[in-house]
Every structure is written in C-alpha cells, then in structure tokens.
Motif scaffolding. Sequence first.
Motif, PDB file in Angstrom:
ATOM      1  N   GLN A   1      43.252  78.513  22.925  1.00  0.00           N
ATOM      2  CA  GLN A   1      43.975  77.324  22.477  1.00  0.00           C
ATOM      3  C   GLN A   1      44.633  77.612  21.135  1.00  0.00           C
ATOM      4  O   GLN A   1      43.999  78.086  20.193  1.00  0.00           O
ATOM      5  CB  GLN A   1      43.033  76.123  22.347  1.00  0.00           C
ATOM      6  CG  GLN A   1      43.761  74.839  22.003  1.00  0.00           C
ATOM      7  CD  GLN A   1      42.866  73.613  22.043  1.00  0.00           C
ATOM      8  OE1 GLN A   1      41.662  73.720  22.252  1.00  0.00           O
ATOM      9  NE2 GLN A   1      43.451  72.440  21.848  1.00  0.00           N
ATOM     10  N   THR A   2      45.928  77.339  21.032  1.00  0.00           N
ATOM     11  CA  THR A   2      46.698  77.640  19.825  1.00  0.00           C
ATOM     12  C   THR A   2      47.105  76.400  19.042  1.00  0.00           C
ATOM     13  O   THR A   2      47.455  76.493  17.873  1.00  0.00           O
ATOM     14  CB  THR A   2      47.962  78.426  20.194  1.00  0.00           C
ATOM     15  OG1 THR A   2      48.721  77.666  21.153  1.00  0.00           O
ATOM     16  CG2 THR A   2      47.598  79.775  20.810  1.00  0.00           C
ATOM     17  N   GLU A   3      47.086  75.232  19.678  1.00  0.00           N
ATOM     18  CA  GLU A   3      47.437  73.979  19.009  1.00  0.00           C
ATOM     19  C   GLU A   3      46.548  72.866  19.542  1.00  0.00           C
ATOM     20  O   GLU A   3      46.010  72.948  20.654  1.00  0.00           O
ATOM     21  CB  GLU A   3      48.902  73.590  19.262  1.00  0.00           C
ATOM     22  CG  GLU A   3      49.933  74.520  18.690  1.00  0.00           C
ATOM     23  CD  GLU A   3      51.337  74.023  18.990  1.00  0.00           C
ATOM     24  OE1 GLU A   3      51.627  72.827  18.702  1.00  0.00           O
ATOM     25  OE2 GLU A   3      52.138  74.796  19.533  1.00  0.00           O
ATOM     26  N   GLU A   4      46.416  71.788  18.751  1.00  0.00           N
ATOM     27  CA  GLU A   4      45.643  70.633  19.193  1.00  0.00           C
ATOM     28  C   GLU A   4      46.452  69.838  20.216  1.00  0.00           C
ATOM     29  O   GLU A   4      47.680  69.717  20.116  1.00  0.00           O
ATOM     30  CB  GLU A   4      45.283  69.736  18.014  1.00  0.00           C
ATOM     31  CG  GLU A   4      44.254  70.347  17.078  1.00  0.00           C
ATOM     32  CD  GLU A   4      42.935  70.646  17.775  1.00  0.00           C
ATOM     33  OE1 GLU A   4      42.475  69.803  18.567  1.00  0.00           O
ATOM     34  OE2 GLU A   4      42.374  71.734  17.535  1.00  0.00           O
ATOM     35  N   LEU A   5      45.767  69.278  21.186  1.00  0.00           N
ATOM     36  CA  LEU A   5      46.410  68.461  22.208  1.00  0.00           C
ATOM     37  C   LEU A   5      46.751  67.075  21.677  1.00  0.00           C
ATOM     38  O   LEU A   5      46.113  66.575  20.743  1.00  0.00           O
ATOM     39  CB  LEU A   5      45.489  68.314  23.420  1.00  0.00           C
ATOM     40  CG  LEU A   5      45.243  69.580  24.249  1.00  0.00           C
ATOM     41  CD1 LEU A   5      44.090  69.358  25.207  1.00  0.00           C
ATOM     42  CD2 LEU A   5      46.506  69.974  25.011  1.00  0.00           C
ATOM     43  N   ILE A   6      47.746  66.459  22.282  1.00  0.00           N
ATOM     44  CA  ILE A   6      48.044  65.055  22.010  1.00  0.00           C
ATOM     45  C   ILE A   6      47.012  64.219  22.756  1.00  0.00           C
ATOM     46  O   ILE A   6      46.938  64.247  23.984  1.00  0.00           O
ATOM     47  CB  ILE A   6      49.453  64.683  22.486  1.00  0.00           C
ATOM     48  CG1 ILE A   6      50.504  65.524  21.764  1.00  0.00           C
ATOM     49  CG2 ILE A   6      49.727  63.199  22.269  1.00  0.00           C
ATOM     50  CD1 ILE A   6      51.908  65.393  22.358  1.00  0.00           C
ATOM     51  N   THR A   7      46.178  63.489  22.022  1.00  0.00           N
ATOM     52  CA  THR A   7      45.108  62.707  22.660  1.00  0.00           C
ATOM     53  C   THR A   7      45.082  61.269  22.153  1.00  0.00           C
ATOM     54  O   THR A   7      44.032  60.645  22.079  1.00  0.00           O
ATOM     55  CB  THR A   7      43.740  63.360  22.426  1.00  0.00           C
ATOM     56  OG1 THR A   7      43.543  63.548  21.015  1.00  0.00           O
ATOM     57  CG2 THR A   7      43.643  64.694  23.139  1.00  0.00           C
ATOM     58  N   SER A   8      46.232  60.762  21.767  1.00  0.00           N
ATOM     59  CA  SER A   8      46.338  59.343  21.433  1.00  0.00           C
ATOM     60  C   SER A   8      47.704  58.868  21.875  1.00  0.00           C
ATOM     61  O   SER A   8      48.654  59.652  21.934  1.00  0.00           O
ATOM     62  CB  SER A   8      46.152  59.100  19.930  1.00  0.00           C
ATOM     63  OG  SER A   8      47.150  59.780  19.195  1.00  0.00           O
ATOM     64  N   CYS A   9      47.789  57.598  22.205  1.00  0.00           N
ATOM     65  CA  CYS A   9      49.041  57.036  22.705  1.00  0.00           C
ATOM     66  C   CYS A   9      49.891  56.616  21.513  1.00  0.00           C
ATOM     67  O   CYS A   9      49.767  55.501  21.012  1.00  0.00           O
ATOM     68  CB  CYS A   9      48.771  55.845  23.620  1.00  0.00           C
ATOM     69  SG  CYS A   9      50.262  55.161  24.372  1.00  0.00           S
ATOM     70  N   ASN A  10      50.730  57.513  21.047  1.00  0.00           N
ATOM     71  CA  ASN A  10      51.586  57.232  19.896  1.00  0.00           C
ATOM     72  C   ASN A  10      52.955  56.740  20.352  1.00  0.00           C
ATOM     73  O   ASN A  10      53.550  57.298  21.269  1.00  0.00           O
ATOM     74  CB  ASN A  10      51.766  58.500  19.055  1.00  0.00           C
ATOM     75  CG  ASN A  10      50.448  59.042  18.556  1.00  0.00           C
ATOM     76  OD1 ASN A  10      49.610  58.304  18.047  1.00  0.00           O
ATOM     77  ND2 ASN A  10      50.251  60.342  18.708  1.00  0.00           N
ATOM     78  N   GLN A  11      53.435  55.687  19.686  1.00  0.00           N
ATOM     79  CA  GLN A  11      54.782  55.202  19.931  1.00  0.00           C
ATOM     80  C   GLN A  11      55.463  54.900  18.604  1.00  0.00           C
ATOM     81  O   GLN A  11      54.813  54.821  17.553  1.00  0.00           O
ATOM     82  CB  GLN A  11      54.764  53.954  20.826  1.00  0.00           C
ATOM     83  CG  GLN A  11      54.311  54.242  22.249  1.00  0.00           C
ATOM     84  CD  GLN A  11      54.506  53.076  23.184  1.00  0.00           C
ATOM     85  OE1 GLN A  11      55.087  52.051  22.839  1.00  0.00           O
ATOM     86  NE2 GLN A  11      54.025  53.230  24.412  1.00  0.00           N
ATOM     87  N   TYR A  12      56.768  54.729  18.680  1.00  0.00           N
ATOM     88  CA  TYR A  12      57.570  54.557  17.472  1.00  0.00           C
ATOM     89  C   TYR A  12      58.656  53.521  17.756  1.00  0.00           C
ATOM     90  O   TYR A  12      59.074  53.343  18.904  1.00  0.00           O
ATOM     91  CB  TYR A  12      58.205  55.892  17.062  1.00  0.00           C
ATOM     92  CG  TYR A  12      57.244  57.048  17.176  1.00  0.00           C
ATOM     93  CD1 TYR A  12      56.349  57.345  16.143  1.00  0.00           C
ATOM     94  CD2 TYR A  12      57.175  57.818  18.338  1.00  0.00           C
ATOM     95  CE1 TYR A  12      55.445  58.382  16.257  1.00  0.00           C
ATOM     96  CE2 TYR A  12      56.269  58.853  18.474  1.00  0.00           C
ATOM     97  CZ  TYR A  12      55.403  59.126  17.432  1.00  0.00           C
ATOM     98  OH  TYR A  12      54.486  60.143  17.554  1.00  0.00           O
TER      99      TYR A  12
END
Length: 655
Positions: free
Chosen positions: A427-438
């Motif tokens: 694993q080279t980067e952290e996963l997206i594990t939250s529902c982010n919106q803008y």
Amino acid sequence: MSFKNYFLNISLGVFICVTALAQEKRLEKANENFDKYAFVDARKIYLDVANSGYSSADLYSKLGDSYYFNAELEESVKWYEQLVNNYTDTIDPEYLFRYSQSLKGVQRYKEADKIMEQFNNVSNNDQRAAFFVSTKDYLRFIEMQSGKFRLLKLGMNSRYSDYAPSFNHQGKIVFASSRPINGGMTKTIHEWNEMPFLDLYASDLIEENGILKSPKRLRGKINTRFHESSTSFSKDGKTVYFTRNNFTEKKLGSNTNGTVLLKLYRATLDGEKWIDIEELPFNSNEYSVAHPALSEDGKKLYFASDMPDSAGQSDLYVVDVNEDGSFGNPVNLGDKINTEGRETFPYISDSGRLYFASDGHIGLGGLDVFVAVPEDTGFSLAYNVGKPVNSPEDDFTFVLNEQTKIGYFSSNRFGGKGNDDIYSFKQTEELITSCNQYVKGVVTDSYTREVLPDTEVILMDSNNQELQRTTTDADGSYNFDVECEYSYIVRAIKTDYSPTEAPLTTHTVFEYTHELPIQLGKGGIESQEINPGDDLAKILRLQIIYFDLNKSFIRPDAEIELQKIIAVMKEYPKLKIDVRSHTDSRSSDDYNMLLSERRAQSTMKYIREKGGIDRARITGRGYGETTLINDCSNNVKCSEAQHQANRRSEFIVVE
C-alpha cells in the motif's frame, strides 16, 4: 473457480426451483446435474440442446448461470443477452442484475449501467439498486481511489486454484490450494467445476517484500479429502478457525436436499500438527457458515453465511468469542454492509477496518474488494478500494499488515497462472474512507450578471446555525466542505443588495462537488425608504409563503423564504414585523379564521425558533378569507392556482 463459488452461490436453490418444462430426457439429466451444482456436466447438455435450435427462458438462464457462477463472464454475457432480449417481461429481475455484472466483466460499463437502470425500475427496494442509484458516478470514484496499491511479484501460484491467504502470526502465510499433494497425483475432482478439492498450505513470508517461499501442506487432521479453505489465526498463532465441507468425525453431512454445505471449525496447534478439530456450535446442516475473520483482540469472529435472516446469497455476521472459548449469538452486520447479492470473505485489520468481497456494492465487475471503517454502532458505508486490487473479474480474500503495508488478495483475472491466483501488494497511499463532498459557486448581480467579489457567504445548517463563513474572491467564487446526507442553507450578504439564501441537500455520492451559483438583487433594505405598513416580502422580492390546502405546517419551499426573513431580522436587529396569514374561500368562514390563526402561529414559531428571533420583535394573527387578493370568494369557481394565491402570509413592517 472452485470452493469459493461453492459457498458464494449456495443460495442457487432459491432461483433454480423453476417450473419443470416438457423437455427431453437429456434436459432432465442436465437439470439434475445443475441442481447439484455440477455446472460443467449440466452445461455440456444445455449447449448441445441450444445448438440444436431449442430455446426457452429456463435454458438460457441456466446456461448463463453455469458460466456466471464459475466466473466465466464473457460466456455468461452471450446467454443472459439472449434471455433478456427474448424474455424481458417474464424473467426474474435477478437476471438483470447478473446480466449487468456480466457486462461489467467484459468492461461494457455503459450497457451494464442501462441494465441496472432496468433492474432498479423493476426490483422492490433492492439494496443493490439503491447503491447504484446513489453512486452512479462510481467509475469516477474508483478512478480517484485507484493507484493506492502497487502489485509485487509472487511466484508460488500453481496452475490450479490458489486463494484465501491469511497471516498465521508466526511468519507464514496460510492459503487454500487445489494443487496436487507433494507434486504427485491429482486429487479428487469436484463436480462444481471439475477442479480438485482444496487443502491448506503454508509458505514462509519474507516481510520486507512480501515474497512467499515454497508452500507446504499443513500437518495434522486439519486437511481431509474434502474442501478446506479460508483461515483466521489467533495472535499467538496457536488457534485457527477455518472453513471445511460438512465433514465432522469422518462423517459427511448434507442438507435435506442432499447437498453438502460448509461449516466453520476450530483447531489447536500441537508442535507442528493441528489437533482437536471441533465444529463451531452455530453451524447448521441447512445453511453454510464459512470464511472466518478474527478481530485483533480475539473477542469477535466475523464470517459469511446464508442463514435464514440473511438479505442475499451470503451476508456477513459477527459473533462474540467468550473467554472460556464459547460463543454468543451471531449478529447480521446490517444493510450498510449486506445486500441481496454476495458479501463474503471478511477480514478485520488490526485497526478494526473491515475488508470484504461483494458483488452487491457497485464495482468493476464480479466480486470487488471493499473497506468499511469502524463506527460507534458498527461500520461505515463500504468504499471500493479501486484498481489494481479490483478488476472486471472476481477479486477477493484481501488481507493487509497495516504496519508493513504488505498484503495479499486473490483474483481470477486474465494473465494469472491458474484458476485463481494470489497477488501480493504494497500500500502506497491511504484509501478514501469517508464520504466527502464540497459546494462551490459564483455570486453575481442578478441584473447585470457581473461577479460580486468581497461578498460574505455563510454556510448554515437547517436550524439556521452558522457553520462556516467566507468571502468571495476576485472572481466572485466561494467554496465549503460539506458532509454527506445533510441539509444546509447557503446565505450571501453584500451592501446595497438584498440578502439571498439557497438550499443545499447533499447525498451519498463520494467525492462530489455541488455547483451552487447565487444571484443577488439590488435594493438592499438599507437603500430603500421603509414605512410602517410596508410588506417586507415585497421589498425583498421574496416568493409568497404558501400553505397546502387545510394545512398549517411550513412547506419546504416556504422554509427557504422564511430563512430570508430571518436573515434580514438578524441583519437589522431593530426591525419588527407583523405576520398576517390568509386562507382561500373554501370551507366555512369560521373554519378559515381558525386555520389562518394556526398558520400565523406556525410562521411566527418558525421564525422565533429557527432564527432565534426575540418574541417581542414579531407579532401576528390570522385573517381568514377576509382579504382575498382576487375574486375567488364563496361559491365562485376558480382554479387551484387562483385559490393558492390567497393562501399566503405577509410580513408587515411595524417598526
């Protein structure tokens, strides 16, 4: 594929019990094989019959299934296509889902999405359809998630089936394989897909690069002549939970239909041998229990099952492991995790993250790997881990050492050595594990369309509480980070302009940006001459506050306009208003007077409670039908729109 699909699709019995057709003896024999999950044997007869010119929904569905449940999606597309094109009005909606999954397996994503639209229209509250509707831009999210793992070389796969890697916490990786024992004769062939039965093997692990040395078959009574697979070990490596066919004390068990299902077992390490094989108490002869995953502290055991309360073909469950080795009652992980499809092969990382394989959540095709993070009441929504772990084929049995970032998973993707292969990764980067919106937008003059820099923009919740504040930049733009599935109000304020609010309701689409432009009209309250008796709604050019017939509750469209009244009253703290509520002429005069009074009270209550406005600054009363603004009086025939114009509230300036 082999043992993996044997469990994943044990619920085939639900949909293969179709009305018997008047078919020749050969089809009867094929159906008999199919009902026993001997798909390869059944397929040979079905193909011969189909090539002879015979056609039916049952024939096409079973031909498609015989490939689908062996993960040969390129072939299943052909027969599901015939089924859907020729028998659309009579087939079970489940076949639309399988057809869509098969199309994904050959990377025909646009066609797959169209079929999922059909599936959504005809399915009844299906969780898979709901996930699709809420994540229609899933390919964009998967691309954003992709590239966070780098595949490593791994040379221990065979030309057979190798999968289900797990850490034994003693420097080895344990996995299931159908390779010949000690390089000798091929083992007994399983009729599901004509592959040998599986045994458990262990390979020494070189932790710095994930390389596995030559595997050796586990010793002791843990391996039998039937399937063994998917292990999970205690932290000291001395206890293992594993999956096996229903084979206890040298006796093979089956359900009432004569089918051998799967069970979970526990064993203890004695030197180099596994002894004291015991069946877990929540197993059953009538459903499968398989694929164990032990929590870091050993107090919870996760697994997959199609037990009676499961939502789909297999669900994920958790059970407490007591200090004395006994167990609590299994609990379904719920509809954030489980769908009507296949959720299987759970893995719990040391940080408590749940990784699992699913075809019910939206992915690239076949089984994809997903991750859910622990929350106070269970787990979060599931997030696709992206490529290269996931592919259009089946990807499953994901495990990860969170300290070294080295992990393993299995796949039947093109280019592998065998039927299923094990892949290693870092694993080279952290996963997206939250529902982010803008949310972002540009504030402009409503008349000239010129951008308005230095405009204050306020993000508020639905209760009018300020959350964030910013000022537009030189090109009139603003932006905020927002939460998923939340209601907001965005307010813009600038001198010489009337304040304006815009509603915003977010959804569950990952990494989504809402475009919300705002237009401000000239003529702020400070630029106008205001006298007692003026209607504030007209001065601010607000939409009229309407009520539904015979109702006094505040409608959602009315809330937006009342928020504007609140904004002005906050901006000018000496302003006092009188709320005047009116009805149309329908119903009796007395009823309408009481109804209008309730509406006035409802309006004042909203302004006071949602806006925090002092009670002394707002008065009001109902006027019934005494001040109609058109000719729609008693017994006059009018349209609904004309009547609605009379159901209004006014905001008269008092001071």
